[in-house]
Structures are given as structure tokens and as C-alpha cells.
Design a protein around this motif. Structure first.
Motif, PDB file in Angstrom:
ATOM      1  N   TYR B  35     -85.600  -2.314 -11.976  1.00  0.00           N
ATOM      2  CA  TYR B  35     -84.708  -1.184 -11.769  1.00  0.00           C
ATOM      3  C   TYR B  35     -84.986  -0.598 -10.388  1.00  0.00           C
ATOM      4  CZ  TYR B  35     -83.596  -1.039 -16.765  1.00  0.00           C
ATOM      5  OH  TYR B  35     -83.160  -1.344 -18.026  1.00  0.00           O
ATOM      6  N   GLN B  37     -84.702   3.104  -8.366  1.00  0.00           N
ATOM      7  CA  GLN B  37     -84.522   4.540  -8.560  1.00  0.00           C
ATOM      8  C   GLN B  37     -84.464   5.221  -7.201  1.00  0.00           C
ATOM      9  OE1 GLN B  37     -87.585   6.531 -10.847  1.00  0.00           O
ATOM     10  NE2 GLN B  37     -86.222   8.214 -11.375  1.00  0.00           N
ATOM     11  N   GLY B  40     -83.778  11.460  -6.578  1.00  0.00           N
ATOM     12  CA  GLY B  40     -82.955  12.381  -7.343  1.00  0.00           C
ATOM     13  C   GLY B  40     -82.033  11.726  -8.356  1.00  0.00           C
ATOM     14  N   GLN B  41     -82.226  10.445  -8.584  1.00  0.00           N
ATOM     15  CA  GLN B  41     -81.373   9.714  -9.522  1.00  0.00           C
ATOM     16  C   GLN B  41     -82.188   9.082 -10.638  1.00  0.00           C
ATOM     17  OE1 GLN B  41     -77.972   9.648  -9.234  1.00  0.00           O
ATOM     18  NE2 GLN B  41     -78.302  11.072  -7.534  1.00  0.00           N
ATOM     19  N   GLY B  42     -81.497   8.636 -11.668  1.00  0.00           N
ATOM     20  CA  GLY B  42     -82.147   7.859 -12.705  1.00  0.00           C
ATOM     21  C   GLY B  42     -82.251   6.405 -12.279  1.00  0.00           C
ATOM     22  N   PRO B  43     -83.096   5.643 -12.957  1.00  0.00           N
ATOM     23  CA  PRO B  43     -83.219   4.217 -12.625  1.00  0.00           C
ATOM     24  C   PRO B  43     -81.889   3.483 -12.822  1.00  0.00           C
ATOM     25  CG  PRO B  43     -85.056   4.922 -13.995  1.00  0.00           C
ATOM     26  CD  PRO B  43     -84.060   6.048 -13.995  1.00  0.00           C
ATOM     27  N   PHE B  45     -80.234  -0.346 -13.176  1.00  0.00           N
ATOM     28  CA  PHE B  45     -80.568  -1.718 -13.533  1.00  0.00           C
ATOM     29  C   PHE B  45     -80.254  -2.684 -12.390  1.00  0.00           C
ATOM     30  CE2 PHE B  45     -81.022  -5.403 -16.182  1.00  0.00           C
ATOM     31  CZ  PHE B  45     -80.009  -6.265 -15.805  1.00  0.00           C
ATOM     32  N   LEU B  91     -88.780  -0.058  -9.908  1.00  0.00           N
ATOM     33  CA  LEU B  91     -89.527  -0.051 -11.166  1.00  0.00           C
ATOM     34  C   LEU B  91     -89.372  -1.388 -11.873  1.00  0.00           C
ATOM     35  CD1 LEU B  91     -88.354   3.429 -12.484  1.00  0.00           C
ATOM     36  CD2 LEU B  91     -90.660   2.894 -11.718  1.00  0.00           C
ATOM     37  N   GLN B 108     -95.655   1.627 -12.653  1.00  0.00           N
ATOM     38  CA  GLN B 108     -95.606   2.860 -11.869  1.00  0.00           C
ATOM     39  C   GLN B 108     -94.735   2.726 -10.630  1.00  0.00           C
ATOM     40  OE1 GLN B 108     -99.810   3.846 -11.399  1.00  0.00           O
ATOM     41  NE2 GLN B 108     -99.588   5.351 -13.031  1.00  0.00           N
ATOM     42  N   GLY B 109     -94.162   1.558 -10.458  1.00  0.00           N
ATOM     43  CA  GLY B 109     -93.184   1.403  -9.401  1.00  0.00           C
ATOM     44  C   GLY B 109     -93.777   1.151  -8.025  1.00  0.00           C
ATOM     45  N   THR B 110     -92.943   0.630  -7.157  1.00  0.00           N
ATOM     46  CA  THR B 110     -93.259   0.496  -5.731  1.00  0.00           C
ATOM     47  C   THR B 110     -92.292   1.377  -4.962  1.00  0.00           C
ATOM     48  OG1 THR B 110     -94.086  -1.771  -5.889  1.00  0.00           O
ATOM     49  CG2 THR B 110     -93.277  -1.037  -3.734  1.00  0.00           C
ATOM     50  N   ARG B 111     -92.852   2.299  -4.176  1.00  0.00           N
ATOM     51  CA  ARG B 111     -91.989   3.127  -3.325  1.00  0.00           C
ATOM     52  C   ARG B 111     -91.781   2.400  -2.012  1.00  0.00           C
ATOM     53  NH1 ARG B 111     -90.396   8.204  -3.399  1.00  0.00           N
ATOM     54  NH2 ARG B 111     -91.961   8.829  -4.927  1.00  0.00           N
TER      55      ARG B 111
END
Lengths: 116, 115
Positions: B35, B37, B40-43, B45, B91, B108-111
Motif C-alpha cells: 500500500y 500512504q 494526510g491520506q489513508g493507505p 492499495f 506499507l 511499519q512502512g518505508t518513508r
């Protein structure tokens, strides 16, 4: 296409009080799953509660409960006895129950503040 | 492992560069999802793997994005010719394929920041 709408960008609650987060969704399907996820600053999405659309009884997990109104396509989350650790982003999510329907659609989220 | 692991945690890259983001799912989980993200938004797909194959890649925004899962475990999301609009948290989640309502566990995601 399915959509999920969270109309409250931010909510605030006093510690030990109760707060309700709103969510509406749009779908033409009759069988699906609804979720509430919590996302703390660590970014990890944590499942809070899940509701199967075919079940009329509202799901409950300890201090968290939902009000599922299938006809109105509404799925709100109630947090009772709010705690400081509940402060986070909360996302409402939808997933089809069709075979292979693992794509989950998320709302834009509600940021919950908990005041001591 | 105990949970879904994503590396790196943060990645800064220059516009036009190529990046790879890695996801190590929970051991034994056959389903894996990516996903994106945005702030300010939701994930949103991107792609879903069942085993080694992409069962649904309808969320990939364009042909600069590609994902693989060659051995049915670790997955890599690859972004070519990065653009500033690609900046987001990516994510990864995994789940077991037993019943459709099975829970997906997130990393925990990659920024990713494209400068």
C-alpha cells in the motif's frame, strides 16, 4: 467502485470519557468486511475491530465497539473509557468478501486526541 | 520473524533515481500486499501477491512501479525514475490464506522522500 468516507478529520476526548468516530461507505455488494485500524506515530497499522456484514450483531473488543448499520452503510467506532494510549490516527476500511477480494479500501482517517 | 519487517525505514532519493523497498512478511504467510500512504491520506492499495504471483496489480499507478516476490516470501517494490509525487509511506502487509476474513498484519512502512 467502493468508497469509504470519514467525515471527521480530528476528534478530541477527555481521558476516561467516551468518543465515537464516524464512517460511511458505499458498495453494491452484499457480503463484505469492515475494519477499524489504529495507526500510532510508529506508522504500523493495528487492527482494532472487525465486522462481517452478514452478522447483525455489532462487534465488541474490550473498550471498543461498533455500531454497524448495513442499510445506512454506516460503521461507527465507539471507544469507552478513553486512555492516553488511544491517541492515534484511526482508519475505517472495507474489503469485499468475494473470492480473491483481498484489496482493502481505507478512508482518509480521523486523528484522535486524548486529553489528560 | 515475529512481525512484518520493512527496510529501509526511511529513504531519501533524488528525482530520477531508482529505488527498491523490501518487505519481509510473517513466516508462512502466503498473501502479501503493498500500500502507499500519502501525507494526510489513508493507505491506497498497490498490489497483492498470492505466493509468487501477483494476483492483483490494479493499484500500481504506472509502469515505473513494479513488485516481485520470486520465492513466495520476501517482496521488493521497485520504483524507476522517481518523481517528487512518489514521496509517501509505503506499507507492506501479510496474511495467511485460510479464510477470506483473515487478518492482515502490517509492517511499519518505508518513508520515501524524493527531493
Amino acid at each position: 467502485a467502493q468508497t469509504v468516507t470519514q467525515s471527521q478529520p480530528e476528534m478530541s476526548v477527555q481521558e476516561a470519557e467516551t468518543v465515537t468516530l464516524s464512517c460511511t461507505y458505499d458498495t453494491s455488494e452484499s457480503d463484505y468486511y469492515l475494519f477499524w485500524y489504529k495507526q500510532p506515530p510508529s506508522r504500523q497499522m493495528i487492527l482494532v475491530i472487525r465486522q462481517e456484514a452478514y452478522k447483525q450483531q455489532n462487534a465488541t473488543e474490550n473498550r471498543f465497539s461498533v455500531n454497524f448499520q448495513k442499510a445506512a452503510k454506516s460503521f461507527s467506532l465507539k471507544i469507552s473509557d478513553s486512555q492516553l494510549g488511544d491517541a492515534a490516527m484511526y482508519f475505517c476500511a472495507y474489503r469485499s468478501a468475494r473470492t480473491g477480494g483481498f484489496k482493502t479500501i481505507f478512508g482518509a482517517g480521523t486523528r484522535l486526541f486524548v486529553k489528560a | 520473524g515475529a512481525g512484518v519487517s520493512q527496510t529501509p525505514s526511511n529513504k531519501v532519493t533524488e528525482k530520477g533515481k531508482y529505488v527498491e523497498l523490501r518487505c519481509d512478511p510473517i513466516s508462512g504467510h502466503t498473501a502479501l500486499y503493498w500500500y502507499r500512504q500519502s501525507l494526510g491520506q489513508g493507505p491506497e492499495f498497490l498490489i497483492y501477491f498470492q505466493g509468487t504471483g501477483a494476483a492483483d496489480d490494479s493499484g500500481l499507478p504506472n509502469d515505473r512501479f513494479f513488485a516481485v516476490r520470486p520465492e513466495g516470501s520476501v517482496s521488493t517494490l521497485k520504483i524507476q525514475r522517481t518523481e517528487r509525487g512518489d514521496s509517501a509511506v509505503y506499507l507492506c502487509a501479510s496474511s495467511s490464506w485460510t479464510v477470506l476474513n483473515t487478518e492482515a498484519f502490517f509492517g511499519q512502512g518505508t518513508r520515501l522522500t524524493v527531493v
